[in-house]
Design a protein around this motif. Sequence first.
Motif, PDB file in Angstrom:
ATOM      1  N   VAL A   1      11.263  -1.216 -13.267  1.00 28.92           N
ATOM      2  CA  VAL A   1       9.940  -1.809 -13.069  1.00 28.92           C
ATOM      3  C   VAL A   1       9.735  -2.141 -11.589  1.00 28.92           C
ATOM      4  O   VAL A   1       8.677  -1.847 -11.018  1.00 28.92           O
ATOM      5  N   ILE A   2      10.733  -2.719 -10.943  1.00 28.51           N
ATOM      6  CA  ILE A   2      10.635  -3.053  -9.520  1.00 28.51           C
ATOM      7  C   ILE A   2      10.439  -1.785  -8.689  1.00 28.51           C
ATOM      8  O   ILE A   2       9.564  -1.730  -7.816  1.00 28.51           O
ATOM      9  N   TRP A   3      11.226  -0.757  -8.964  1.00 32.15           N
ATOM     10  CA  TRP A   3      11.066   0.509  -8.225  1.00 32.15           C
ATOM     11  C   TRP A   3       9.670   1.072  -8.448  1.00 32.15           C
ATOM     12  O   TRP A   3       9.035   1.566  -7.510  1.00 32.15           O
ATOM     13  N   GLY A   4       9.189   0.998  -9.678  1.00 37.51           N
ATOM     14  CA  GLY A   4       7.854   1.496  -9.987  1.00 37.51           C
ATOM     15  C   GLY A   4       6.771   0.749  -9.222  1.00 37.51           C
ATOM     16  O   GLY A   4       5.836   1.357  -8.701  1.00 37.51           O
ATOM     17  N   ILE A   5       6.900  -0.566  -9.129  1.00 31.83           N
ATOM     18  CA  ILE A   5       5.914  -1.361  -8.387  1.00 31.83           C
ATOM     19  C   ILE A   5       5.949  -1.008  -6.904  1.00 31.83           C
ATOM     20  O   ILE A   5       4.905  -0.817  -6.283  1.00 31.83           O
ATOM     21  N   LEU A   6       7.139  -0.904  -6.332  1.00 30.88           N
ATOM     22  CA  LEU A   6       7.251  -0.552  -4.911  1.00 30.88           C
ATOM     23  C   LEU A   6       6.657   0.836  -4.648  1.00 30.88           C
ATOM     24  O   LEU A   6       5.963   1.049  -3.644  1.00 30.88           O
ATOM     25  N   LEU A   7       6.910   1.768  -5.540  1.00 36.47           N
ATOM     26  CA  LEU A   7       6.347   3.111  -5.382  1.00 36.47           C
ATOM     27  C   LEU A   7       4.832   3.089  -5.529  1.00 36.47           C
ATOM     28  O   LEU A   7       4.116   3.754  -4.779  1.00 36.47           O
ATOM     29  N   LEU A   8       4.345   2.301  -6.465  1.00 34.18           N
ATOM     30  CA  LEU A   8       2.895   2.198  -6.667  1.00 34.18           C
ATOM     31  C   LEU A   8       2.203   1.599  -5.452  1.00 34.18           C
ATOM     32  O   LEU A   8       1.096   2.013  -5.101  1.00 34.18           O
ATOM     33  N   VAL A   9       2.855   0.668  -4.777  1.00 32.55           N
ATOM     34  CA  VAL A   9       2.289   0.101  -3.543  1.00 32.55           C
ATOM     35  C   VAL A   9       2.086   1.203  -2.506  1.00 32.55           C
ATOM     36  O   VAL A   9       1.033   1.290  -1.875  1.00 32.55           O
ATOM     37  N   VAL A  10       3.072   2.074  -2.356  1.00 37.40           N
ATOM     38  CA  VAL A  10       2.948   3.173  -1.382  1.00 37.40           C
ATOM     39  C   VAL A  10       1.898   4.178  -1.839  1.00 37.40           C
ATOM     40  O   VAL A  10       1.124   4.688  -1.024  1.00 37.40           O
ATOM     41  N   VAL A  11       1.844   4.465  -3.136  1.00 37.32           N
ATOM     42  CA  VAL A  11       0.827   5.383  -3.648  1.00 37.32           C
ATOM     43  C   VAL A  11      -0.574   4.848  -3.336  1.00 37.32           C
ATOM     44  O   VAL A  11      -1.442   5.576  -2.867  1.00 37.32           O
ATOM     45  N   LEU A  12      -0.794   3.557  -3.571  1.00 43.82           N
ATOM     46  CA  LEU A  12      -2.136   2.980  -3.436  1.00 43.82           C
ATOM     47  C   LEU A  12      -2.531   2.682  -1.992  1.00 43.82           C
ATOM     48  O   LEU A  12      -3.687   2.862  -1.620  1.00 43.82           O
ATOM     49  N   TRP A  13      -1.592   2.199  -1.170  1.00 40.48           N
ATOM     50  CA  TRP A  13      -1.923   1.786   0.194  1.00 40.48           C
ATOM     51  C   TRP A  13      -1.395   2.733   1.257  1.00 40.48           C
ATOM     52  O   TRP A  13      -1.693   2.568   2.428  1.00 40.48           O
ATOM     53  N   GLY A  14      -0.603   3.710   0.881  1.00 41.99           N
ATOM     54  CA  GLY A  14      -0.052   4.645   1.846  1.00 41.99           C
ATOM     55  C   GLY A  14       1.258   4.128   2.421  1.00 41.99           C
ATOM     56  O   GLY A  14       1.657   2.989   2.183  1.00 41.99           O
ATOM     57  N   PRO A  15       1.944   4.973   3.197  1.00 40.56           N
ATOM     58  CA  PRO A  15       3.277   4.626   3.686  1.00 40.56           C
ATOM     59  C   PRO A  15       3.289   3.667   4.875  1.00 40.56           C
ATOM     60  O   PRO A  15       4.344   3.226   5.299  1.00 40.56           O
ATOM     61  N   GLY A  16       2.140   3.331   5.426  1.00 45.91           N
ATOM     62  CA  GLY A  16       2.087   2.350   6.511  1.00 45.91           C
ATOM     63  C   GLY A  16       2.105   2.969   7.895  1.00 45.91           C
ATOM     64  O   GLY A  16       2.182   4.194   8.066  1.00 45.91           O
ATOM     65  N   LYS A  17       2.030   2.082   8.896  1.00 43.49           N
ATOM     66  CA  LYS A  17       1.945   2.527  10.292  1.00 43.49           C
ATOM     67  C   LYS A  17       3.243   3.149  10.792  1.00 43.49           C
ATOM     68  O   LYS A  17       3.223   3.952  11.717  1.00 43.49           O
ATOM     69  N   TRP A  18       4.366   2.761  10.218  1.00 46.84           N
ATOM     70  CA  TRP A  18       5.645   3.318  10.646  1.00 46.84           C
ATOM     71  C   TRP A  18       5.987   4.511   9.761  1.00 46.84           C
ATOM     72  O   TRP A  18       6.968   4.506   9.022  1.00 46.84           O
ATOM     73  N   SER A  19       5.164   5.556   9.856  1.00 44.61           N
ATOM     74  CA  SER A  19       5.368   6.751   9.044  1.00 44.61           C
ATOM     75  C   SER A  19       4.896   7.980   9.812  1.00 44.61           C
ATOM     76  O   SER A  19       4.080   7.875  10.728  1.00 44.61           O
ATOM     77  N   VAL A  20       5.406   9.121   9.414  1.00 41.47           N
ATOM     78  CA  VAL A  20       4.958  10.383  10.002  1.00 41.47           C
ATOM     79  C   VAL A  20       3.471  10.592   9.705  1.00 41.47           C
ATOM     80  O   VAL A  20       2.716  11.020  10.571  1.00 41.47           O
ATOM     81  N   ASP A  21       3.064  10.265   8.474  1.00 46.39           N
ATOM     82  CA  ASP A  21       1.650  10.426   8.109  1.00 46.39           C
ATOM     83  C   ASP A  21       0.729   9.664   9.065  1.00 46.39           C
ATOM     84  O   ASP A  21      -0.289  10.195   9.505  1.00 46.39           O
ATOM     85  N   HIS A  22       1.085   8.429   9.386  1.00 46.20           N
ATOM     86  CA  HIS A  22       0.251   7.617  10.284  1.00 46.20           C
ATOM     87  C   HIS A  22       0.195   8.249  11.683  1.00 46.20           C
ATOM     88  O   HIS A  22      -0.864   8.308  12.306  1.00 46.20           O
ATOM     89  N   GLY A  23       1.327   8.747  12.156  1.00 44.01           N
ATOM     90  CA  GLY A  23       1.360   9.416  13.454  1.00 44.01           C
ATOM     91  C   GLY A  23       0.461  10.636  13.479  1.00 44.01           C
ATOM     92  O   GLY A  23      -0.255  10.869  14.465  1.00 44.01           O
ATOM     93  N   TRP A  24       0.481  11.414  12.410  1.00 44.10           N
ATOM     94  CA  TRP A  24      -0.387  12.584  12.331  1.00 44.10           C
ATOM     95  C   TRP A  24      -1.849  12.187  12.314  1.00 44.10           C
ATOM     96  O   TRP A  24      -2.682  12.836  12.965  1.00 44.10           O
ATOM     97  N   MET A  25      -2.171  11.137  11.573  1.00 45.50           N
ATOM     98  CA  MET A  25      -3.568  10.697  11.498  1.00 45.50           C
ATOM     99  C   MET A  25      -4.062  10.209  12.859  1.00 45.50           C
ATOM    100  O   MET A  25      -5.187  10.494  13.253  1.00 45.50           O
ATOM    101  N   LYS A  26      -3.221   9.501  13.582  1.00 45.40           N
ATOM    102  CA  LYS A  26      -3.598   9.049  14.929  1.00 45.40           C
ATOM    103  C   LYS A  26      -3.815  10.217  15.862  1.00 45.40           C
ATOM    104  O   LYS A  26      -4.746  10.241  16.648  1.00 45.40           O
ATOM    105  N   ARG A  27      -2.934  11.208  15.770  1.00 47.91           N
ATOM    106  CA  ARG A  27      -3.040  12.388  16.629  1.00 47.91           C
ATOM    107  C   ARG A  27      -4.303  13.174  16.314  1.00 47.91           C
ATOM    108  O   ARG A  27      -4.980  13.655  17.217  1.00 47.91           O
TER     109      ARG A  27
END
Length: 163
Positions: free
Chosen positions: A134-160
Amino acid sequence: MHSSHPLTASAPVLRPTGFIARGWCALRRGLDSLQAPALLAARLYVAYVFFASGLQSLRDWGSTLWLYENEFRVALLPPHVAAVLGTAGEVLLPPLLALGLFGRFGALGLFVVNAVALLSYLHALQAPAILFHVIWGILLLVVVLWGPGKWSVDHGWMKRRAS
Protein backbone atom coordinates in the motif's frame (compact mmCIF):
# COMPACT_ATOMS: atom_id res chain seq x y z
CA MET A 1 -33.74 48.37 9.12
CA HIS A 2 -30.30 47.97 10.64
CA SER A 3 -29.68 45.31 13.24
CA SER A 4 -27.20 45.85 16.00
CA HIS A 5 -26.98 42.18 16.93
CA PRO A 6 -23.33 41.02 16.65
CA LEU A 7 -24.18 37.89 14.62
CA THR A 8 -26.10 39.77 11.95
CA ALA A 9 -23.78 42.73 11.60
CA SER A 10 -21.21 42.39 8.84
CA ALA A 11 -17.85 41.59 10.34
CA PRO A 12 -14.58 42.69 8.78
CA VAL A 13 -12.71 39.99 6.89
CA LEU A 14 -9.64 39.03 8.85
CA ARG A 15 -6.51 38.64 6.77
CA PRO A 16 -3.16 37.63 8.18
CA THR A 17 -0.83 40.56 7.97
CA GLY A 18 2.63 41.46 9.04
CA PHE A 19 4.50 38.86 11.02
CA ILE A 20 2.01 36.03 10.47
CA ALA A 21 1.83 36.58 6.70
CA ARG A 22 5.61 36.75 6.34
CA GLY A 23 6.01 33.64 8.50
CA TRP A 24 3.45 31.72 6.48
CA CYS A 25 5.09 32.73 3.19
CA ALA A 26 8.50 31.68 4.49
CA LEU A 27 7.09 28.32 5.63
CA ARG A 28 5.48 27.75 2.22
CA ARG A 29 8.74 28.57 0.41
CA GLY A 30 10.62 26.20 2.70
CA LEU A 31 8.12 23.39 2.15
CA ASP A 32 8.06 24.01 -1.61
CA SER A 33 11.85 23.73 -1.70
CA LEU A 34 11.55 20.23 -0.16
CA GLN A 35 9.25 18.89 -2.89
CA ALA A 36 12.00 17.93 -5.36
CA PRO A 37 14.17 16.05 -2.84
CA ALA A 38 11.09 14.35 -1.33
CA LEU A 39 9.93 13.15 -4.75
CA LEU A 40 13.46 11.98 -5.55
CA ALA A 41 13.65 10.06 -2.26
CA ALA A 42 10.28 8.42 -2.95
CA ARG A 43 11.33 7.51 -6.50
CA LEU A 44 14.67 6.07 -5.41
CA TYR A 45 13.16 4.07 -2.54
CA VAL A 46 10.44 2.43 -4.62
CA ALA A 47 12.79 1.89 -7.57
CA TYR A 48 15.26 0.11 -5.28
CA VAL A 49 12.58 -2.17 -3.81
CA PHE A 50 11.29 -3.30 -7.19
CA PHE A 51 14.69 -3.52 -8.91
CA ALA A 52 16.10 -5.65 -6.08
CA SER A 53 13.08 -7.94 -6.33
CA GLY A 54 13.50 -8.23 -10.09
CA LEU A 55 17.20 -9.09 -9.75
CA GLN A 56 16.35 -11.76 -7.18
CA SER A 57 13.79 -13.22 -9.59
CA LEU A 58 16.43 -13.37 -12.33
CA ARG A 59 19.06 -14.89 -10.03
CA ASP A 60 16.78 -17.79 -9.13
CA TRP A 61 14.57 -18.14 -12.19
CA GLY A 62 13.56 -21.68 -11.28
CA SER A 63 12.12 -20.51 -7.97
CA THR A 64 10.46 -17.57 -9.70
CA LEU A 65 8.70 -19.90 -12.13
CA TRP A 66 7.68 -22.20 -9.27
CA LEU A 67 6.15 -19.26 -7.39
CA TYR A 68 4.15 -18.15 -10.42
CA GLU A 69 3.02 -21.72 -11.08
CA ASN A 70 2.09 -22.59 -7.49
CA GLU A 71 1.69 -19.51 -5.29
CA PHE A 72 0.90 -16.40 -7.31
CA ARG A 73 -2.54 -16.27 -8.85
CA VAL A 74 -2.25 -13.86 -11.75
CA ALA A 75 -5.60 -13.61 -13.49
CA LEU A 76 -5.81 -14.06 -17.27
CA LEU A 77 -2.13 -14.90 -17.79
CA PRO A 78 -0.35 -18.24 -17.97
CA PRO A 79 2.23 -18.53 -15.15
CA HIS A 80 5.29 -18.37 -17.43
CA VAL A 81 4.01 -15.24 -19.19
CA ALA A 82 3.17 -13.62 -15.85
CA ALA A 83 6.66 -14.44 -14.55
CA VAL A 84 8.35 -12.87 -17.57
CA LEU A 85 6.14 -9.76 -17.55
CA GLY A 86 6.38 -9.27 -13.78
CA THR A 87 10.14 -9.68 -13.71
CA ALA A 88 10.58 -7.46 -16.79
CA GLY A 89 8.52 -4.74 -15.11
CA GLU A 90 10.57 -5.02 -11.93
CA VAL A 91 13.86 -4.74 -13.84
CA LEU A 92 13.06 -2.28 -16.66
CA LEU A 93 10.75 0.26 -15.00
CA PRO A 94 12.74 1.15 -11.84
CA PRO A 95 15.60 2.86 -13.73
CA LEU A 96 13.02 5.06 -15.50
CA LEU A 97 11.45 5.91 -12.15
CA ALA A 98 14.79 6.56 -10.43
CA LEU A 99 16.00 8.90 -13.18
CA GLY A 100 12.63 10.54 -13.68
CA LEU A 101 12.95 9.56 -17.36
CA PHE A 102 9.39 9.10 -18.60
CA GLY A 103 8.79 9.22 -14.86
CA ARG A 104 5.01 9.06 -14.93
CA PHE A 105 5.12 6.09 -17.31
CA GLY A 106 7.60 4.25 -15.07
CA ALA A 107 5.56 5.02 -11.97
CA LEU A 108 2.30 3.94 -13.59
CA GLY A 109 3.89 0.72 -14.83
CA LEU A 110 5.25 -0.10 -11.39
CA PHE A 111 1.89 0.82 -9.86
CA VAL A 112 0.32 -1.88 -12.05
CA VAL A 113 3.08 -4.39 -11.22
CA ASN A 114 2.58 -3.64 -7.51
CA ALA A 115 -1.22 -3.96 -7.73
CA VAL A 116 -1.02 -7.26 -9.64
CA ALA A 117 1.54 -8.62 -7.16
CA LEU A 118 -0.61 -7.62 -4.21
CA LEU A 119 -3.81 -9.06 -5.67
CA SER A 120 -2.07 -12.23 -6.87
CA TYR A 121 -0.50 -13.03 -3.53
CA LEU A 122 -2.95 -11.38 -1.12
CA HIS A 123 -4.15 -14.75 0.13
CA ALA A 124 -0.68 -15.51 1.52
CA LEU A 125 0.46 -12.10 2.77
CA GLN A 126 0.43 -10.94 6.35
CA ALA A 127 -0.66 -7.43 7.33
CA PRO A 128 2.85 -5.85 7.37
CA ALA A 129 3.57 -7.06 3.82
CA ILE A 130 0.21 -5.75 2.63
CA LEU A 131 1.00 -2.39 4.26
CA PHE A 132 4.31 -2.17 2.37
CA HIS A 133 2.49 -2.72 -0.93
CA VAL A 134 0.00 0.00 0.00
CA ILE A 135 2.83 2.42 0.87
CA TRP A 136 4.64 1.67 -2.40
CA GLY A 137 1.38 2.14 -4.28
CA ILE A 138 0.76 5.54 -2.67
CA LEU A 139 4.31 6.72 -3.41
CA LEU A 140 3.96 5.58 -7.02
CA LEU A 141 0.57 7.26 -7.33
CA VAL A 142 2.08 10.54 -6.12
CA VAL A 143 4.59 10.41 -8.99
CA VAL A 144 1.89 9.39 -11.48
CA LEU A 145 -0.33 12.33 -10.47
CA TRP A 146 2.24 15.09 -9.84
CA GLY A 147 5.16 13.93 -11.97
CA PRO A 148 8.72 13.06 -10.95
CA GLY A 149 9.59 16.58 -9.76
CA LYS A 150 12.26 19.15 -10.55
CA TRP A 151 15.13 16.74 -9.89
CA SER A 152 14.35 14.54 -12.88
CA VAL A 153 15.36 14.06 -16.49
CA ASP A 154 11.78 14.87 -17.52
CA HIS A 155 11.96 18.29 -15.83
CA GLY A 156 15.29 19.04 -17.52
CA TRP A 157 13.83 18.18 -20.91
CA MET A 158 10.79 20.36 -20.29
CA LYS A 159 12.98 23.31 -19.32
CA ARG A 160 15.13 22.83 -22.40
CA ARG A 161 12.08 22.67 -24.69
CA ALA A 162 10.61 25.83 -23.11
CA SER A 163 13.73 27.89 -23.81
